[in-house]
Design a protein around this motif. Structure first.
Motif, PDB file in Angstrom:
ATOM      1  N   LEU A   7       0.859  -1.172   0.000  1.00 22.58           N
ATOM      2  CA  LEU A   7       0.000   0.000   0.000  1.00 22.58           C
ATOM      3  C   LEU A   7       0.901   1.229   0.000  1.00 22.58           C
ATOM      4  N   PHE A   8       0.798   2.018  -1.055  1.00 23.94           N
ATOM      5  CA  PHE A   8       1.564   3.252  -1.148  1.00 23.94           C
ATOM      6  C   PHE A   8       0.735   4.391  -0.562  1.00 23.94           C
ATOM      7  N   VAL A   9       1.403   5.253   0.184  1.00 23.98           N
ATOM      8  CA  VAL A   9       0.751   6.435   0.740  1.00 23.98           C
ATOM      9  C   VAL A   9       1.664   7.635   0.458  1.00 23.98           C
ATOM     10  N   PRO A  10       1.112   8.721  -0.052  1.00 19.88           N
ATOM     11  CA  PRO A  10       1.945   9.885  -0.371  1.00 19.88           C
ATOM     12  C   PRO A  10       2.618  10.462   0.870  1.00 19.88           C
ATOM     13  N   GLY A  11       3.891  10.783   0.753  1.00 21.75           N
ATOM     14  CA  GLY A  11       4.643  11.331   1.870  1.00 21.75           C
ATOM     15  C   GLY A  11       4.188  12.701   2.315  1.00 21.75           C
ATOM     16  N   ASN A  12       3.456  13.395   1.473  1.00 20.29           N
ATOM     17  CA  ASN A  12       2.947  14.709   1.846  1.00 20.29           C
ATOM     18  C   ASN A  12       1.532  14.639   2.422  1.00 20.29           C
ATOM     19  N   ARG A  13       1.103  13.450   2.793  1.00 18.83           N
ATOM     20  CA  ARG A  13      -0.219  13.251   3.414  1.00 18.83           C
ATOM     21  C   ARG A  13      -0.065  12.517   4.739  1.00 18.83           C
ATOM     22  N   PRO A  14       0.618  13.118   5.723  1.00 20.07           N
ATOM     23  CA  PRO A  14       0.893  12.419   6.988  1.00 20.07           C
ATOM     24  C   PRO A  14      -0.356  11.984   7.746  1.00 20.07           C
ATOM     25  N   GLU A  15      -1.471  12.609   7.479  1.00 16.87           N
ATOM     26  CA  GLU A  15      -2.717  12.197   8.136  1.00 16.87           C
ATOM     27  C   GLU A  15      -3.162  10.808   7.677  1.00 16.87           C
ATOM     28  N   ARG A  16      -2.568  10.291   6.616  1.00 18.66           N
ATOM     29  CA  ARG A  16      -2.915   8.966   6.097  1.00 18.66           C
ATOM     30  C   ARG A  16      -1.947   7.871   6.536  1.00 18.66           C
ATOM     31  N   PHE A  17      -0.830   8.209   7.136  1.00 19.10           N
ATOM     32  CA  PHE A  17       0.200   7.223   7.469  1.00 19.10           C
ATOM     33  C   PHE A  17      -0.332   6.140   8.409  1.00 19.10           C
ATOM     34  N   ALA A  18      -0.886   6.531   9.531  1.00 18.81           N
ATOM     35  CA  ALA A  18      -1.362   5.552  10.526  1.00 18.81           C
ATOM     36  C   ALA A  18      -2.484   4.692   9.959  1.00 18.81           C
ATOM     37  N   LYS A  19      -3.384   5.304   9.214  1.00 18.43           N
ATOM     38  CA  LYS A  19      -4.492   4.552   8.623  1.00 18.43           C
ATOM     39  C   LYS A  19      -3.956   3.497   7.651  1.00 18.43           C
ATOM     40  N   ALA A  20      -2.916   3.833   6.907  1.00 18.86           N
ATOM     41  CA  ALA A  20      -2.309   2.871   5.981  1.00 18.86           C
ATOM     42  C   ALA A  20      -1.766   1.668   6.740  1.00 18.86           C
ATOM     43  N   LEU A  21      -1.123   1.910   7.883  1.00 18.39           N
ATOM     44  CA  LEU A  21      -0.593   0.799   8.683  1.00 18.39           C
ATOM     45  C   LEU A  21      -1.696  -0.105   9.203  1.00 18.39           C
ATOM     46  N   GLN A  22      -2.862   0.440   9.439  1.00 16.48           N
ATOM     47  CA  GLN A  22      -3.983  -0.333   9.968  1.00 16.48           C
ATOM     48  C   GLN A  22      -4.795  -1.020   8.868  1.00 16.48           C
ATOM     49  N   SER A  23      -4.400  -0.859   7.623  1.00 14.29           N
ATOM     50  CA  SER A  23      -5.178  -1.354   6.485  1.00 14.29           C
ATOM     51  C   SER A  23      -5.142  -2.869   6.313  1.00 14.29           C
ATOM     52  N   ALA A  44       7.327  16.858   2.601  1.00 13.35           N
ATOM     53  CA  ALA A  44       7.033  15.427   2.711  1.00 13.35           C
ATOM     54  C   ALA A  44       8.170  14.693   3.407  1.00 13.35           C
ATOM     55  N   ARG A  45       9.409  15.005   3.028  1.00 11.60           N
ATOM     56  CA  ARG A  45      10.560  14.359   3.660  1.00 11.60           C
ATOM     57  C   ARG A  45      10.567  14.619   5.155  1.00 11.60           C
ATOM     58  N   ALA A  46      10.314  15.849   5.554  1.00  8.88           N
ATOM     59  CA  ALA A  46      10.290  16.199   6.981  1.00  8.88           C
ATOM     60  C   ALA A  46       9.157  15.470   7.697  1.00  8.88           C
ATOM     61  N   ALA A  47       7.997  15.364   7.060  1.00 18.10           N
ATOM     62  CA  ALA A  47       6.859  14.667   7.678  1.00 18.10           C
ATOM     63  C   ALA A  47       7.173  13.190   7.893  1.00 18.10           C
ATOM     64  N   VAL A  48       7.771  12.560   6.900  1.00 21.36           N
ATOM     65  CA  VAL A  48       8.110  11.136   7.003  1.00 21.36           C
ATOM     66  C   VAL A  48       9.170  10.930   8.078  1.00 21.36           C
ATOM     67  N   ALA A  49      10.206  11.751   8.064  1.00 16.86           N
ATOM     68  CA  ALA A  49      11.288  11.621   9.053  1.00 16.86           C
ATOM     69  C   ALA A  49      10.762  11.825  10.471  1.00 16.86           C
ATOM     70  N   GLY A  50       9.843  12.729  10.645  1.00 17.72           N
ATOM     71  CA  GLY A  50       9.277  12.983  11.965  1.00 17.72           C
ATOM     72  C   GLY A  50       8.332  11.893  12.435  1.00 17.72           C
ATOM     73  N   TRP A  51       7.776  11.134  11.525  1.00 21.75           N
ATOM     74  CA  TRP A  51       6.799  10.108  11.874  1.00 21.75           C
ATOM     75  C   TRP A  51       7.419   8.723  12.041  1.00 21.75           C
ATOM     76  N   LEU A  52       8.477   8.432  11.297  1.00 27.85           N
ATOM     77  CA  LEU A  52       9.107   7.113  11.370  1.00 27.85           C
ATOM     78  C   LEU A  52       9.533   6.783  12.790  1.00 27.85           C
ATOM     79  N   SER A  53       9.196   5.596  13.229  1.00 32.26           N
ATOM     80  CA  SER A  53       9.610   5.128  14.553  1.00 32.26           C
ATOM     81  C   SER A  53       9.415   3.624  14.601  1.00 32.26           C
TER      82      SER A  53
END
Length: 126
Positions: A7-23, A44-53
């Motif tokens: 499942l690809f999720v755009p890096g500039n849509r951080p509001e979709r990251f968690a939902k993608a993981l739950q898919s 987008a790069r900053a959003a991804v880097a800040g969210w990765l854990s």
């Protein structure tokens, strides 16, 4: 990597990251490349880097080797906790794949995407 669904999720849509993981997809790929317009790449790069854990294990598709964004994409995410792997688009040559792998640690993998005739010609080496 063994996965049936990506499942690809755009890096500039951080509001979709968690939902993608739950898919329920076998692998989530946060995309910094084609899904992100040029004017949103840095954000987008900053959003991804800040969210990765470790709580958010995903793959990240970086911008292709030779683009103006590639090197900084790799530097920013290469050692991030939670990075399962890096997707390298438009892989045509084994050298950039090896260079990318050298920046990664532990079990983090490189998934080269072959998207051209040249890449197909070099697929076994890639």
């Amino acid at each position: 990597m063994s996965a049936r669904s990506f499942l690809f999720v755009p890096g500039n849509r951080p509001e979709r990251f968690a939902k993608a993981l739950q898919s329920g997809a076998d692998a989530v790929i946060v995309d910094l490349e084609d899904a992100v317009p040029a004017q949103a790449k840095l954000e987008a790069r900053a959003a991804v880097a800040g969210w990765l854990s470790a709580e958010h294990p995903v793959y990240v598709r970086v911008n292709g080797h030779g683009t103006e964004w590639h090197d900084e994409d790799v530097r920013t995410i290469a050692r991030a906790a939670g990075l399962r792997g890096v997707v390298l688009p438009k892989a045509q040559d084994p050298q950039p794949v090896a260079e990318l792998a050298a920046h990664l640690t532990g079990a983090t993998s490189v998934l080269p995407f072959v998207e051209s005739a040249q890449g197909l010609w070099n697929a076994l080496e890639i």
